[in-house]
Every structure is written in structure tokens, then in C-alpha cells.
Design an enzyme around this catalytic site. Structure first.
Site, PDB file in Angstrom:
ATOM      1  N   CYS A   1      43.147  45.205  30.760  1.00  0.00           N
ATOM      2  CA  CYS A   1      43.387  46.062  31.873  1.00  0.00           C
ATOM      3  C   CYS A   1      44.485  45.124  32.663  1.00  0.00           C
ATOM      4  CB  CYS A   1      42.203  46.244  32.441  1.00  0.00           C
ATOM      5  SG  CYS A   1      42.628  46.767  34.267  1.00  0.00           S
TER       6      CYS A   1
ATOM      7  N   CYS B   1      47.471  33.407  46.097  1.00  0.00           N
ATOM      8  CA  CYS B   1      48.170  34.913  45.989  1.00  0.00           C
ATOM      9  C   CYS B   1      48.140  35.412  47.303  1.00  0.00           C
ATOM     10  CB  CYS B   1      47.400  35.648  45.160  1.00  0.00           C
ATOM     11  SG  CYS B   1      46.762  35.019  43.570  1.00  0.00           S
TER      12      CYS B   1
ATOM     13  N   ARG C   1      45.751  53.663  36.509  1.00  0.00           N
ATOM     14  CA  ARG C   1      44.632  53.625  37.299  1.00  0.00           C
ATOM     15  C   ARG C   1      45.454  53.948  38.647  1.00  0.00           C
ATOM     16  NH1 ARG C   1      41.191  49.587  36.708  1.00  0.00           N
ATOM     17  NH2 ARG C   1      40.093  50.969  35.161  1.00  0.00           N
TER      18      ARG C   1
ATOM     19  N   CYS D   1      39.052  31.093  46.962  1.00  0.00           N
ATOM     20  CA  CYS D   1      39.454  30.882  45.690  1.00  0.00           C
ATOM     21  C   CYS D   1      40.676  29.845  45.900  1.00  0.00           C
ATOM     22  CB  CYS D   1      40.180  32.173  45.276  1.00  0.00           C
ATOM     23  SG  CYS D   1      41.348  32.164  43.691  1.00  0.00           S
TER      24      CYS D   1
ATOM     25  N   CYS E   1      45.960  38.201  48.746  1.00  0.00           N
ATOM     26  CA  CYS E   1      44.638  37.897  48.550  1.00  0.00           C
ATOM     27  C   CYS E   1      43.896  37.817  49.968  1.00  0.00           C
ATOM     28  CB  CYS E   1      44.458  37.591  47.304  1.00  0.00           C
ATOM     29  SG  CYS E   1      42.655  37.953  46.990  1.00  0.00           S
TER      30      CYS E   1
ATOM     31  N   CYS F   1      33.854  45.579  32.406  1.00  0.00           N
ATOM     32  CA  CYS F   1      35.115  45.038  32.464  1.00  0.00           C
ATOM     33  C   CYS F   1      34.975  43.742  33.326  1.00  0.00           C
ATOM     34  CB  CYS F   1      35.876  46.115  33.251  1.00  0.00           C
ATOM     35  SG  CYS F   1      37.437  45.214  33.795  1.00  0.00           S
TER      36      CYS F   1
ATOM     37  N   CYS G   1      33.041  47.190  36.592  1.00  0.00           N
ATOM     38  CA  CYS G   1      34.051  46.081  36.625  1.00  0.00           C
ATOM     39  C   CYS G   1      33.667  44.934  37.497  1.00  0.00           C
ATOM     40  CB  CYS G   1      35.477  46.297  37.285  1.00  0.00           C
ATOM     41  SG  CYS G   1      36.134  47.797  36.298  1.00  0.00           S
TER      42      CYS G   1
END
Ligand code: SAM
Ligand code: DTB
Ligand code: SF4
Length: 351
Positions: free
Chosen positions: A191, A60, A263, A56, A63, A131, A100
Site C-alpha cells: 500500500c 515529516c 484510495r 515520532c 505530521c 494492514c 490498518c
């Protein structure tokens, strides 16, 4: 007992005051709110699948999928539609009600859209809620996903606005808020939540919840993740968060966003059953179910089934999209039932 007002004007001080309540008072109050809005013994169950893994471009710091860090993760191209549908079917057989699909993208490209929209159509045709979490969206992409029937779009704010630039430098908080607004305008459910234990301070946890609770509509689903520390990321050695602080975060989210599913998200692999039970008591009513999150481990499905049995928890059949009026009606019925059964004291006494 009066119904909990749905508010969108919380101040940081009010939220800090909730966090500062004695633990027992906070949990009692959160559980009171929870019982006014939900069946306290039902937990919504979603299964995650990484449909495109690793490399990616975003940075972040938490991550494992960021191309900026070397976490030894094997990257994968976008999965074939048939493979995604087979995984969705397997998740449904195991008892998931929502599927998801996550992609390690900054944003989907034009070329990706026909694939992901077809995935939505086919997964939905299995009777599952859908999702997706694909990064930032423009207006057209949000509309295309909504037209394909996507139920939820996950897009986390992750932390407070003030701490954000310590965690991510390749996009801004406003970028995230803009996508959330596009998702809403396109008519999808939102979400949105964050990650605890990234070295943030208590104001950052309050600040994140303030942002979420003061959105014009509360996200229908609020994932509260405990950081999964992955070797090779800049966060691999960050200090552990006091687990009670995590439980408090769930309790405060429950109080601020009474109609939302909160969640208990990533991080359960490192939590014992007692800790998870405390999170349910604090008002968490959704989990990720299945041995894998996107790239990291989650508890065995069998273990979760046993935990549910031991706690008398039932998986929620389907997340029904209640309007606030319907919630009001459901609330009156639930209160009547509670009164008849004398099960619970008036939580408002402590408020
Ligand atoms: N790339 C898209 C995005 O960032 O929106 C979708 C996938 S991304 C992995 C989805 C969410 O997973 C992130 O927003 C973050 O909140 C969560 N996440 C990622 N790594 C995590 C970790 N190590 N621990 C806890 N949550 C994590
Ligand atoms: C969310 O808030 N947490 C999920 C989901 N939304 C997409 C992702 C957790 C990822 C944990 C790290 C991993 O497995 O790669
Ligand atoms: Fe990319 Fe999403 Fe991971 Fe950030 S959280 S690096 S955007 S996959």
C-alpha cells in the site's frame, strides 16, 4: 474495446499530458479504465487504528505525530493486544473488511516485533484483512510480518523525489524505496501513495505517480491523501490545493495503475459529498471508514453509509488478490457484460 495495457515505463511528459487533458476527457478516460478492471459501484472499506501515537523521531512536516513539532497531541505507548483486537472487532461489526494499524515509529524495534506480529495473528483470526504501517523495515522484520500473515504493508512515498527533502530530512527517498522492496520480497501486498496539497507543484504530483506506476509491481493499494493541516506542524498554513487538481490526481492514478485500489484517503472530513462523488467517478474505489484516521477526524460512519446509499455504492466484500491473468479473464467477462447492457461508450475513442 481493448484491455488497458499494464505499463511500468511511464515518462513524466506522458503523465503531465494526462493531467493536462480537459477535465471531462480525463474523467471519462479514467472511468473507462476503471470499468474495465473493477465493478464501478463497489468501494473497499478499511478502518484505521493508531496502535502507538506521537513522539515520532522523524520530522515529516505534515505530521501531527512528529516529536519535532508541538501539536498538543497526547502521546501513547504501544496499545495492549486485547485493546487492538477489540477495536478490530468493532470495525468489523461496522462493516470494515480491512483493519490498518499504524505506529508513529521510524522503525519497529526488536522488542516491538512479538507484539505487532501477535496483533496481526489475532486480527486476522477475526476474518479481517490486515494492514500495518510501522515505518522502515529490515529484511528480518518484513519476513516476520509476512510469516504472521500480514496482508498489506503501508509505506508512502508521499511526494516526488525532487520535493522529498523539503518535506522530510530524517530519511531519504531511497530509504522508502528500500523498505517497499523488502515488503515485496517478503511476499506482502504493498500500500503506497502520497499526500497532495503540501505546496508541491504539478511536476511533483506527476513525479510521485510516475514512481508508483514504474515500480516493478504496482502497489495493490494507492492511498491519495489530501493534506490534513494540523496546527503546530510546519504545514498548518500551506495554501489549499485546487480540489479539481486533487480529482485529476486520482484520475491519473487510476489510468496509470488500472488494477490497483486507489484510495480516497485522508482529507475527506474537509470535502463535501459532491467532491467525494467526483473522486469515485475519477476511479477512487477505497476509503477509510470510521470517525478517526490515526489522530485526526474522518467523516461519521453513518454519513458515509448514507453517501454510499445515495450514490448506489456497495462496500466491497473483500479485496481479492487477483493475478494479472485473472484480471485479464475478469476483464473479458466485464466487457462482455458492458456490451450487452450498452451502458458505456468506448472510452478508447477519446484516448
Ligand atoms: N510512521 C509510519 C510512516 O511514516 O510510514 C506510519 C504512520 S504515518 C502517520 C502514515 C502516513 O500517514 C504517512 O506516510 C502520510 O502519508 C500520512 N499522513 C500523516 N499525516 C498526514 C496529514 N496531516 N495529512 C495527510 N496524510 C498524512
Ligand atoms: C495513508 O496513506 N493515510 C493514512 C494511512 N495511510 C496510514 C494515515 C492518514 C493520517 C492522517 C493524519 C492523522 O490522522 O494523524
Ligand atoms: Fe513519524 Fe510516520 Fe508521522 Fe513521519 S509520518 S512523523 S514517520 S508517524
Amino acid at each position: 474495446m481493448t484491455a488497458t495495457a499494464i505499463r511500468h515505463d511511464w515518462s513524466l511528459q506522458e503523465i503531465n499530458e494526462l493531467f493536462a487533458l480537459p477535465f471531462n476527457d480525463l474523467i471519462f478516460r479514467a472511468q473507462g479504465v476503471h470499468r474495465q478492471h473493477f465493478d464501478p459501484n463497489e468501494v473497499q472499506v478499511s478502518t484505521l487504528l493508531s496502535i502507538k501515537t506521537g513522539a515520532c523521531p522523524e520530522d515529516c512536516k505534515y505530521c501531527p505525530q512528529s516529536g519535532h513539532y508541538n501539536t498538543g497531541l497526547e502521546k501513547e505507548k504501544l496499545l495492549e493486544i486485547e485493546q487492538v483486537v477489540a477495536e478490530a472487532r468493532a470495525a468489523r461489526e461496522k462493516g470494515a473488511s480491512r483493519f490498518c494499524m499504524g505506529a508513529a515509529w521510524r522503525s519497529p524495534t526488536k522488542k516491538d516485533m512479538p507484539y505487532v506480529t501477535e496483533m496481526v495473528r489475532q486480527v486476522k483470526s477475526l476474518g479481517l484483512e490486515t494492514c500495518m504501517t510501522l515505518g522502515m523495515l529490515n529484511d528480518d522484520q518484513a519476513t516476520e510480518l509476512a510469516d504472521a500473515g500480514l496482508d498489506y504493508y503501508n509505506h508512502n512515498l508521499d511526494t516526488s523525489e525532487k520535493y522529498y527533502s523539503h518535506i522530510i530530512t530524517t530519511r531519504t527517498y531511497q530509504d522508502r524505496l528500500d523498505t517497499l522492496e523488502r515488503v515485496r520480497s517478503a511476499g506482502m501486498k504493498v500500500c503506497c501513495g502520497g499526500i497532495m496539497g503540501m505546496g508541491e507543484d504539478s511536476d511533483d504530483r506527476s513525479g510521485l505517480l510516475m514512481q508508483l506506476a514504474n515500480l516493478p509491481h504496482h502497489p495493490e493499494s494507492v492511498p491519495i491523501n489530501m493534506l490534513v493541516k494540523v496546527a503546530g506542524t510546519p504545514m498548518e498554513d500551506v495554501e489549499d490545493l485546487d480540489p479539481f487538481e486533487f480529482v485529476r490526481t486520482i484520475a491519473v492514478a487510476r489510468i496509470l495503475m488500472p488494477n490497483s485500489h486507489v484510495r480516497l484517503s485522508a482529507g475527506r472530513e474537509d470535502m463535501n459529498d459532491q467532491m467525494q462523488a467526483l473522486c469515485f467517478l475519477a476511479g477512487a474505489n477505497s476509503i477509510f471508514y470510521g470517525e478517526k484516521l490515526l489522530t485526526t477526524a474522518n467523516p461519521e460512519a453513518d454519513h458515509d453509509r448514507q453517501l454510499f446509499n445515495r450514490l448506489g455504492i456497495r462496500p466491497e466484500e473483500r479485496d481479492v488478490n487477483h493475478t494479472e491473468d485473472e484480471h485479464e479473464e475478469a476483464l473479458v467477462n466485464a466487457l462482455e457484460e458492458e456490451r450487452n447492457r450498452h451502458l458505456f461508450y468506448d472510452a478508447a475513442q477519446i484516448a
